[in-house]
Design a protein around this motif. Structure first.
Motif: not given
Length: 157
Positions: A140-151
């Motif tokens: 996997d390519d690791v996202p440079e600017r991760p987005e966060i989601h609380i499910d």
């Protein structure tokens, strides 16, 4: 003992974070489904959830930070994956257990999930846990600017 309080935050945080993945097993990158404007909370609003906090996103160097009430999620891209640290503060007068499910994604087609369980957090205390989500070991390519989601965010007790 108080009854289980379930707070439906997925819709609000998904829109603000731009990350809308759900439904996959822990730490498994999946395709991101289209956002749903009609997604409903998992339980009827109670007095506790009536005054839901507002999510706040900040950037600390390469780390993306989501603060939601007494929950903080920090997502830091690394070569091996996205280092994800979750902190929960018990702001009640009673011991409580918290269950969270967090998704970290790139906003397009990559999402990894992890469930966090904090048992018997004392009144006024803080609990934390860290995990590595996704990663180069899968190609996997690791996202440079991760987005966060609380499910999911649930306080028990």
């Amino acid at each position: 003992m108080k009854t289980c309080a379930r707070i439906g935050v997925a819709s609000l945080i998904a829109v603000l974070a731009g990350c809308t993945g759900s439904g996959a097993s822990d730490d498994v990158p999946t395709a991101t489904p289209e956002p749903s404007a009609t997604q409903q909370p998992t339980a009827a609003p109670s007095e506790e959830s009536a005054a839901e906090p507002t999510p706040s996103f900040t950037q600390d160097g390469s780390t993306r930070v989501l603060t939601y009430g007494t929950v903080e999620v920090r997502a830091t891209p690394e070569d091996e994956g996205v280092r994800t640290a979750v902190t929960v503060s018990n702001d009640t007068d009673e011991e409580a257990t918290y269950q969270l499910r967090v998704s970290i994604g790139d906003g397009e087609d990559w999402v990894a999930h992890k469930s966090f369980w904090f048992q018997s957090v004392a009144p006024g205390a803080t609990a934390e846990d860290t995990a590595l989500l996704g990663g180069s070991h899968r190609g996997d390519d690791v996202p440079e600017r991760p987005e966060i989601h609380i499910d999911r965010f649930e306080r028990i007790g």
